[in-house]
Design an enzyme around this catalytic site. Structure first.
Site, PDB file in Angstrom:
ATOM      1  N   THR A 118     -23.449  -8.049   3.231  1.00  0.00           N
ATOM      2  CA  THR A 118     -24.455  -7.977   1.868  1.00  0.00           C
ATOM      3  C   THR A 118     -25.662  -7.451   2.457  1.00  0.00           C
ATOM      4  O   THR A 118     -26.172  -7.451   3.599  1.00  0.00           O
ATOM      5  CB  THR A 118     -24.712  -8.938   0.879  1.00  0.00           C
ATOM      6  N   ALA A 160     -28.145 -12.325  -5.320  1.00  0.00           N
ATOM      7  CA  ALA A 160     -28.766 -11.296  -5.280  1.00  0.00           C
ATOM      8  C   ALA A 160     -28.796 -10.411  -6.272  1.00  0.00           C
ATOM      9  O   ALA A 160     -27.648 -10.157  -6.670  1.00  0.00           O
ATOM     10  CB  ALA A 160     -28.352 -10.794  -4.056  1.00  0.00           C
ATOM     11  N   CYS A 188     -19.364  -6.677   0.552  1.00  0.00           N
ATOM     12  CA  CYS A 188     -18.312  -8.105  -0.031  1.00  0.00           C
ATOM     13  C   CYS A 188     -17.066  -7.790  -0.070  1.00  0.00           C
ATOM     14  O   CYS A 188     -16.141  -7.934  -0.624  1.00  0.00           O
ATOM     15  CB  CYS A 188     -18.811  -8.310  -1.710  1.00  0.00           C
ATOM     16  N   GLY A 223     -27.285 -18.481  -2.161  1.00  0.00           N
ATOM     17  CA  GLY A 223     -27.245 -18.323  -3.722  1.00  0.00           C
ATOM     18  C   GLY A 223     -27.199 -16.853  -3.946  1.00  0.00           C
ATOM     19  O   GLY A 223     -25.604 -16.449  -3.862  1.00  0.00           O
ATOM     20  N   ARG A 254     -23.131 -18.824   5.009  1.00  0.00           N
ATOM     21  CA  ARG A 254     -22.742 -18.924   3.807  1.00  0.00           C
ATOM     22  C   ARG A 254     -21.359 -18.253   3.442  1.00  0.00           C
ATOM     23  O   ARG A 254     -20.632 -17.737   4.458  1.00  0.00           O
ATOM     24  CB  ARG A 254     -23.710 -17.824   2.706  1.00  0.00           C
ATOM     25  N   GLY A 255     -20.790 -18.544   2.135  1.00  0.00           N
ATOM     26  CA  GLY A 255     -19.539 -17.690   2.245  1.00  0.00           C
ATOM     27  C   GLY A 255     -19.809 -16.411   1.724  1.00  0.00           C
ATOM     28  O   GLY A 255     -20.750 -15.650   1.851  1.00  0.00           O
ATOM     29  N   GLY A 256     -18.647 -15.636   1.454  1.00  0.00           N
ATOM     30  CA  GLY A 256     -18.540 -14.174   1.290  1.00  0.00           C
ATOM     31  C   GLY A 256     -18.719 -13.262   2.679  1.00  0.00           C
ATOM     32  O   GLY A 256     -18.507 -13.879   3.670  1.00  0.00           O
TER      33      GLY A 256
END
Length: 216
Positions: free
Chosen positions: A81, A155, A171, A153, A76-78
């Site tokens: 987390t 959280a 993040c 998606g 995913r991006g980011g």
């Protein structure tokens, strides 16, 4: 409106869920499956997106194991987390049609989380990909888009053990405190939060949700 399946899963491991997401996204891209909104909890896991650094997690894999947690590098991006008990994770497998775009989709997820939290003062920051209350982070978004289909998606922290968040720089934002619906004085009941979250996602993404189970 687009027909979509709403799936609720009590608890599932991250690797299993990630594999199933990829299958569902491939089916959607080939017009062989529906849009899916999948709301769940994970066993404790730290995940790192494509722009993250392992240095943002302060414990080795061995020390994480002693706490009952794992680390996964995701697509995913980011950045870094955490997912686990007390947090609602939402995976949205959705084919982007003309007009919405990736940014519009991300904002829809953020706005749905803010509304579902029931917290007055919950605000969306589309650039930081998060929902905040007085600067404290209540929820985040990290997605991937392949063949115009989204997966991964959101959280949203309902009432997790907040000590998990002290073990990382979340993040890529040191100094930003994590918070939860419970900590902000709201109602963290999972059924209530997820029912409202499903409604808010459906309204913003133009989905007609039907409960189902695509995990068998």
């Amino acid at each position: 409106m687009t027909d979509a399946v709403l799936v609720h899963t009590p608890r599932i491991g991250y690797a299993e869920a990630w594999a199933r997401q990829r299958e569902l996204a491939a089916l959607r891209a080939a017009d062989r499956g529906p849009d899916v909104v999948w709301l769940l909890e994970h066993d404790p896991v730290f995940t790192m997106g494509r722009h993250g650094s392992r240095a943002d997690l302060f414990l080795s894999d061995e020390l994480l194991a002693t706490r009952g947690a794992t680390f996964v590098q995701a697509d995913r991006g980011g950045q870094m987390t955490w997912h686990g008990p007390g947090q609602t994770t939402g995976y949205v497998i959705h084919r982007l049609e003309r007009g919405l775009g990736v940014r519009g989709f991300v904002l829809a997820l953020l706005e749905a989380m803010a509304a579902a939290s029931g917290i007055d003062g919950a605000v969306v920051d589309g650039d930081a990909m998060g929902v905040y209350v007085a600067g404290r982070k209540l929820g985040s978004v990290g997605i991937r888009v392949k063949d115009r289909v989204t997966y991964h998606g959101l959280a949203l922290n309902r009432d997790p053990d907040m000590d998990w968040f002290t073990l990382m720089t979340a993040c890529g934002a040191p100094g930003v405190e994590a918070t939860s619906i419970a900590r902000e004085g709201g109602d963290p009941d999972r059924a209530r939060v997820e029912a409202r979250l499903a409604d808010e996602l459906a309204a913003r993404l133009g989905l007609a949700l039907t409960p189902g189970d695509l995990l068998a």
